[in-house]
Design a protein around this motif. Structure first.
Motif, PDB file in Angstrom:
ATOM      1  N   GLY A   1       0.655  -1.219  -0.036  1.00 27.47           N
ATOM      2  CA  GLY A   1       0.002   0.046   0.047  1.00 27.47           C
ATOM      3  C   GLY A   1       0.847   1.253   0.041  1.00 27.47           C
ATOM      4  O   GLY A   1       2.226   1.093   0.235  1.00 27.47           O
ATOM      5  N   GLY A   2       0.017   2.204  -0.072  1.00 26.08           N
ATOM      6  CA  GLY A   2       1.048   3.678  -0.130  1.00 26.08           C
ATOM      7  C   GLY A   2       1.518   4.334   1.052  1.00 26.08           C
ATOM      8  O   GLY A   2       1.019   3.680   2.264  1.00 26.08           O
ATOM      9  N   GLY A   3       1.797   5.380   1.097  1.00 24.49           N
ATOM     10  CA  GLY A   3       2.434   6.234   2.123  1.00 24.49           C
ATOM     11  C   GLY A   3       3.690   5.611   2.940  1.00 24.49           C
ATOM     12  O   GLY A   3       3.577   5.791   4.316  1.00 24.49           O
ATOM     13  N   TYR A   4       4.553   5.120   2.262  1.00 25.07           N
ATOM     14  CA  TYR A   4       5.780   4.602   2.899  1.00 25.07           C
ATOM     15  C   TYR A   4       7.006   4.996   2.162  1.00 25.07           C
ATOM     16  O   TYR A   4       7.054   4.651   1.038  1.00 25.07           O
ATOM     17  N   TRP A   5       7.793   5.933   2.968  1.00 33.56           N
ATOM     18  CA  TRP A   5       9.084   6.076   2.709  1.00 33.56           C
ATOM     19  C   TRP A   5      10.121   5.031   3.055  1.00 33.56           C
ATOM     20  O   TRP A   5      10.239   4.836   4.335  1.00 33.56           O
ATOM     21  N   LYS A   6      10.998   4.591   2.082  1.00 30.42           N
ATOM     22  CA  LYS A   6      12.160   3.960   2.532  1.00 30.42           C
ATOM     23  C   LYS A   6      13.170   4.475   3.003  1.00 30.42           C
ATOM     24  O   LYS A   6      13.530   5.814   2.472  1.00 30.42           O
ATOM     25  N   THR A   7      14.204   4.015   4.021  1.00 26.59           N
ATOM     26  CA  THR A   7      15.471   4.532   4.220  1.00 26.59           C
ATOM     27  C   THR A   7      16.222   4.315   2.635  1.00 26.59           C
ATOM     28  O   THR A   7      15.881   3.344   2.088  1.00 26.59           O
ATOM     29  N   THR A   8      17.483   4.921   2.696  1.00 23.24           N
ATOM     30  CA  THR A   8      18.168   4.614   1.339  1.00 23.24           C
ATOM     31  C   THR A   8      18.637   3.162   1.732  1.00 23.24           C
ATOM     32  O   THR A   8      18.928   2.370   0.831  1.00 23.24           O
ATOM     33  N   GLU A   9      18.960   2.564   3.030  1.00 27.45           N
ATOM     34  CA  GLU A   9      19.286   1.240   3.299  1.00 27.45           C
ATOM     35  C   GLU A   9      18.514   0.316   2.681  1.00 27.45           C
ATOM     36  O   GLU A   9      18.820  -0.768   2.303  1.00 27.45           O
ATOM     37  N   GLN A  10      17.021   0.761   2.880  1.00 28.63           N
ATOM     38  CA  GLN A  10      16.013  -0.243   2.407  1.00 28.63           C
ATOM     39  C   GLN A  10      15.741  -0.274   0.873  1.00 28.63           C
ATOM     40  O   GLN A  10      15.838  -1.251   0.409  1.00 28.63           O
ATOM     41  N   GLY A  11      16.161   1.143   0.494  1.00 25.55           N
ATOM     42  CA  GLY A  11      16.047   1.528  -0.941  1.00 25.55           C
ATOM     43  C   GLY A  11      17.081   0.530  -1.654  1.00 25.55           C
ATOM     44  O   GLY A  11      16.825   0.261  -3.064  1.00 25.55           O
ATOM     45  N   ALA A  12      18.130   0.425  -1.123  1.00 22.00           N
ATOM     46  CA  ALA A  12      19.238  -0.421  -1.871  1.00 22.00           C
ATOM     47  C   ALA A  12      19.201  -1.753  -1.704  1.00 22.00           C
ATOM     48  O   ALA A  12      19.741  -2.462  -2.541  1.00 22.00           O
TER      49      ALA A  12
END
Length: 317
Positions: A245-256
């Protein structure tokens, strides 16, 4: 051998890059990460370094690269972190990087990019987002193919985006010569090109044992969004929050994490030409959602056409 079932992993959108690479040994392996000085690029490089790889940060600003390299060494204990200049919008810069590379290359992460920029063009007249996000990486990867082939079982990772859902590659007017420039359509087209590259490279390079996959890293606040207003960012966050679902920012560590999964995980052995998000292989996009892949992005005929157009464009430069 390509697998036919959709890949699933024990990881999720909350998983970090370091968690993905835990237990993976990359000693003796060499990796290149474009845009490795900031954002998810530096966290991708950090995870590869933590697993023991020799990592080259291919960056536009070498001073920033040196600072990132020092930080990676300080946090991982790995001092085999190199920095090399690379401007993906400048084909001479790409050719120089390729010419200076020596020996095998096991992992190439095509991570650098630009998002939703004002209309800009290269000296050749190419639209800047397509030139940077696709053509630069295309020239880099094809130039490094001998090094990838020499590695045996090399992996190439193409960082795409859910924004590929905004536009196919518009072959009749890739560079907005005739249609009104739209920064998001230009970005979406370039990100579709990243997925199509993975499809066709996997097909063409199968005999070399090179596997290429693409991914959406998630909604992450980085310098990539420097051209985007806060209001637009909030709309993006609400729309592209991942499979839960929407509304979630990942950290850069999660984004990688998904990039590192595609670069290193044994769960991806034999898998190529696929599109991933939140550390899972994605399914087709469902109407009204911003997750999954657009069918045009995995279309093998479009992938072959884009490859031919890309080669012709670079030859004419």
């Amino acid at each position: 051998m390509m697998t036919s079932t959709r890949v699933s992993t024990p990881f999720s959108r909350e998983t970090t890059a370091l968690e993905v690479v835990h237990g993976v040994d990359l000693a003796g392996r060499r990796a290149v990460v474009t845009g490795g000085a900031s954002g998810i690029g530096v966290e991708t490089a950090r995870a590869l370094a933590k697993a023991g790889a020799d990592v080259t940060l291919a960056v536009r600003k070498p001073d920033d690269g040196q600072r990132a390299a020092a930080d990676i060494t300080a946090t991982t204990g790995n001092d085999h972190i190199l920095v090399a200049p690379l401007d993906l919008a400048d084909q001479t810069s790409v050719a120089t990087f390729v010419a200076n590379w020596d020996g095998p290359l096991h992992i190439l992460v095509n991570n650098a990019g630009m998002m939703a920029s004002p209309e800009m063009r290269t000296p050749q007249g190419w639209e800047m987002q397509f030139a940077t996000n696709h053509l630069g990486h295309f020239a880099l990867a094809t130039g490094l193919r001998p090094a990838l082939a020499a590695a045996g079982g090399a992996r190439v990772v193409a960082v795409s985006s859910a924004a590929h859902l905004r536009s196919p590659v518009v072959f009749d007017d890739i560079h907005f010569a005739h249609r009104e420039y739209d920064p998001w359509l230009a970005y979406g087209q370039s990100k579709t090109a990243n997925v199509l590259f993975a499809v066709e490279a996997t097909r063409r390079w199968a005999d070399d044992g090179i596997l290429v996959n693409s991914l959406h890293p998630g909604a992450i606040r980085t310098n990539l969004q420097r051209y985007i207003s806060e209001e637009e960012l909030e709309r993006m966050r609400a729309q592209t929050g991942g499979t839960a679902g929407g509304g979630y920012w990942k950290t850069t560590e999660q984004g990688a994490a998904t990039s590192v999964l595609l670069a290193t995980s044994p769960l991806l052995d034999g898998v190529g030409g696929r599109y991933f998000e939140d550390c899972q292989e994605a399914g087709p996009n469902q109407p009204g959602t911003r997750t999954g892949y657009a069918p045009y992005a995995l279309d093998p005929e479009a992938a072959e056409r884009l490859w031919q157009v890309s080669e012709e464009t670079l030859r004419a430069a």
